[in-house]
Write a protein that holds these residues in place. Sequence first.
Motif, PDB file in Angstrom:
ATOM      1  N   PHE A  35      -7.062 -41.114  35.934  1.00 16.91           N
ATOM      2  CA  PHE A  35      -6.044 -40.658  36.873  1.00 16.91           C
ATOM      3  C   PHE A  35      -5.801 -41.709  37.954  1.00 16.91           C
ATOM      4  O   PHE A  35      -6.738 -42.376  38.398  1.00 16.91           O
ATOM      5  N   GLU A  36      -4.538 -41.801  38.376  1.00 14.38           N
ATOM      6  CA  GLU A  36      -4.185 -42.512  39.596  1.00 14.38           C
ATOM      7  C   GLU A  36      -3.537 -41.481  40.503  1.00 14.38           C
ATOM      8  O   GLU A  36      -2.448 -40.983  40.221  1.00 14.38           O
ATOM      9  N   LEU A  37      -4.235 -41.117  41.563  1.00 15.40           N
ATOM     10  CA  LEU A  37      -3.736 -40.092  42.479  1.00 15.40           C
ATOM     11  C   LEU A  37      -3.160 -40.772  43.717  1.00 15.40           C
ATOM     12  O   LEU A  37      -3.865 -41.478  44.441  1.00 15.40           O
ATOM     13  N   GLY A  38      -1.874 -40.564  43.926  1.00 13.85           N
ATOM     14  CA  GLY A  38      -1.173 -41.219  45.015  1.00 13.85           C
ATOM     15  C   GLY A  38      -1.404 -40.540  46.341  1.00 13.85           C
ATOM     16  O   GLY A  38      -1.196 -39.329  46.478  1.00 13.85           O
ATOM     17  N   LEU A  39      -1.833 -41.306  47.323  1.00 18.03           N
ATOM     18  CA  LEU A  39      -1.950 -40.810  48.685  1.00 18.03           C
ATOM     19  C   LEU A  39      -0.546 -40.794  49.281  1.00 18.03           C
ATOM     20  O   LEU A  39       0.122 -41.833  49.307  1.00 18.03           O
ATOM     21  N   PRO A  40      -0.033 -39.613  49.708  1.00  9.94           N
ATOM     22  CA  PRO A  40       1.337 -39.557  50.223  1.00  9.94           C
ATOM     23  C   PRO A  40       1.607 -40.640  51.265  1.00  9.94           C
ATOM     24  O   PRO A  40       0.829 -40.846  52.190  1.00  9.94           O
ATOM     25  N   GLU A  60      -0.376 -31.961  52.529  1.00 11.64           N
ATOM     26  CA  GLU A  60      -1.703 -32.536  52.697  1.00 11.64           C
ATOM     27  C   GLU A  60      -2.341 -32.735  51.320  1.00 11.64           C
ATOM     28  O   GLU A  60      -2.314 -31.834  50.480  1.00 11.64           O
ATOM     29  N   PRO A  61      -2.896 -33.915  51.040  1.00 12.26           N
ATOM     30  CA  PRO A  61      -3.465 -34.162  49.714  1.00 12.26           C
ATOM     31  C   PRO A  61      -4.548 -33.155  49.350  1.00 12.26           C
ATOM     32  O   PRO A  61      -5.330 -32.723  50.201  1.00 12.26           O
ATOM     33  N   LEU A  62      -4.560 -32.781  48.091  1.00 10.90           N
ATOM     34  CA  LEU A  62      -5.574 -31.875  47.556  1.00 10.90           C
ATOM     35  C   LEU A  62      -6.401 -32.675  46.556  1.00 10.90           C
ATOM     36  O   LEU A  62      -5.899 -33.107  45.524  1.00 10.90           O
ATOM     37  N   TRP A  63      -7.672 -32.873  46.862  1.00  9.30           N
ATOM     38  CA  TRP A  63      -8.535 -33.685  46.009  1.00  9.30           C
ATOM     39  C   TRP A  63      -9.395 -32.772  45.160  1.00  9.30           C
ATOM     40  O   TRP A  63     -10.286 -32.099  45.656  1.00  9.30           O
ATOM     41  N   LEU A  64      -9.123 -32.742  43.863  1.00  7.20           N
ATOM     42  CA  LEU A  64      -9.778 -31.801  42.962  1.00  7.20           C
ATOM     43  C   LEU A  64     -10.898 -32.418  42.132  1.00  7.20           C
ATOM     44  O   LEU A  64     -11.514 -31.735  41.333  1.00  7.20           O
ATOM     45  N   ARG A  65     -11.120 -33.703  42.287  1.00  8.45           N
ATOM     46  CA  ARG A  65     -12.171 -34.393  41.547  1.00  8.45           C
ATOM     47  C   ARG A  65     -12.085 -34.148  40.044  1.00  8.45           C
ATOM     48  O   ARG A  65     -12.931 -33.468  39.452  1.00  8.45           O
ATOM     49  N   PRO A  66     -11.043 -34.673  39.392  1.00  3.18           N
ATOM     50  CA  PRO A  66     -10.959 -34.540  37.932  1.00  3.18           C
ATOM     51  C   PRO A  66     -12.193 -35.135  37.261  1.00  3.18           C
ATOM     52  O   PRO A  66     -12.886 -35.985  37.825  1.00  3.18           O
ATOM     53  N   GLN A  67     -12.469 -34.671  36.043  1.00  3.49           N
ATOM     54  CA  GLN A  67     -13.629 -35.169  35.309  1.00  3.49           C
ATOM     55  C   GLN A  67     -13.438 -36.634  34.891  1.00  3.49           C
ATOM     56  O   GLN A  67     -14.389 -37.400  34.844  1.00  3.49           O
ATOM     57  N   ALA A  68     -12.208 -37.011  34.559  1.00  2.00           N
ATOM     58  CA  ALA A  68     -11.925 -38.377  34.118  1.00  2.00           C
ATOM     59  C   ALA A  68     -11.979 -39.338  35.311  1.00  2.00           C
ATOM     60  O   ALA A  68     -11.793 -38.926  36.456  1.00  2.00           O
ATOM     61  N   PRO A  69     -12.231 -40.626  35.066  1.00  2.00           N
ATOM     62  CA  PRO A  69     -12.237 -41.600  36.155  1.00  2.00           C
ATOM     63  C   PRO A  69     -10.954 -41.527  36.979  1.00  2.00           C
ATOM     64  O   PRO A  69      -9.858 -41.429  36.423  1.00  2.00           O
ATOM     65  N   THR A  70     -11.110 -41.561  38.295  1.00  2.00           N
ATOM     66  CA  THR A  70      -9.985 -41.354  39.196  1.00  2.00           C
ATOM     67  C   THR A  70      -9.915 -42.477  40.232  1.00  2.00           C
ATOM     68  O   THR A  70     -10.941 -42.872  40.791  1.00  2.00           O
ATOM     69  N   TYR A  71      -8.702 -42.961  40.460  1.00  2.00           N
ATOM     70  CA  TYR A  71      -8.466 -44.031  41.422  1.00  2.00           C
ATOM     71  C   TYR A  71      -7.458 -43.552  42.455  1.00  2.00           C
ATOM     72  O   TYR A  71      -6.444 -42.947  42.095  1.00  2.00           O
TER      73      TYR A  71
END
Length: 233
Positions: A35-40, A60-71
């Motif tokens: 995952f690439e999670l964009g910070l607004p 507000e960002p919601l960080w769900l901690r996906p199982q796959a590697p996340t950046y």
Amino acid sequence: MLSKPGLGVYLVASWPSKDTYEKAIRGLEGIADFFELGLPSKNPKYDGPFIRKAHREAGEPLWLRPQAPTYIMTYWEEHRGNLDGLFTLAAEIRARGVLAPDLLIDFPEELELYLKYAREYALAPAFFVPGKFPHWLVKRLTSAEPDFIYLGLYAATGVELPVYVERNVKIIRQLAGDVYIVAGFAIDSPSKAARLIEAGADGVVVGTAFMRRLQNSVDSALSFLKSIKEALK
């Protein structure tokens, strides 16, 4: 180690709503390899119109901690005054690393500073390079042993131009040796994703095309990504 071939998904964290975002993240388990999670961002300068709009709409960002590697994907310019805050956030949500698309374009002199922070916070380096990349730079980045080098196929996300992008993939593949190469920007069909893997990319990232569908239906968005995943095999 990221899967080969790998499917990455880009999402602006918490968009289009926290409920839909949460359903999407849960549904992507087993589909997305990373995952690439964009910070607004207030100024997502290298994103296309659709993702720019998503940045404006995101809460507000919601960080769900996906199982796959996340950046975490964010703009370096916005954090230069508080890099400790950015890297602390990445460590707290157990991200693999921070990916800043403007770092090597607008602030190349701060590459060593980025690497210093990545080391201090035990995060893996990850780099973005544009389609017109200096060959020496790619060789320099490989020496930092990054998780990946992300090649932006076009000038902005989701905006396709009449450019033979497979050529750039082949060139960076030759320069980067065994480093994982990610291709992204305007990947909107299974056939396009497959061509990039055939050209030498190890993985692709889908953002705009997924987010457009997500706005209307989580199931439709997930089905689309499954078709991409199947094409990569």
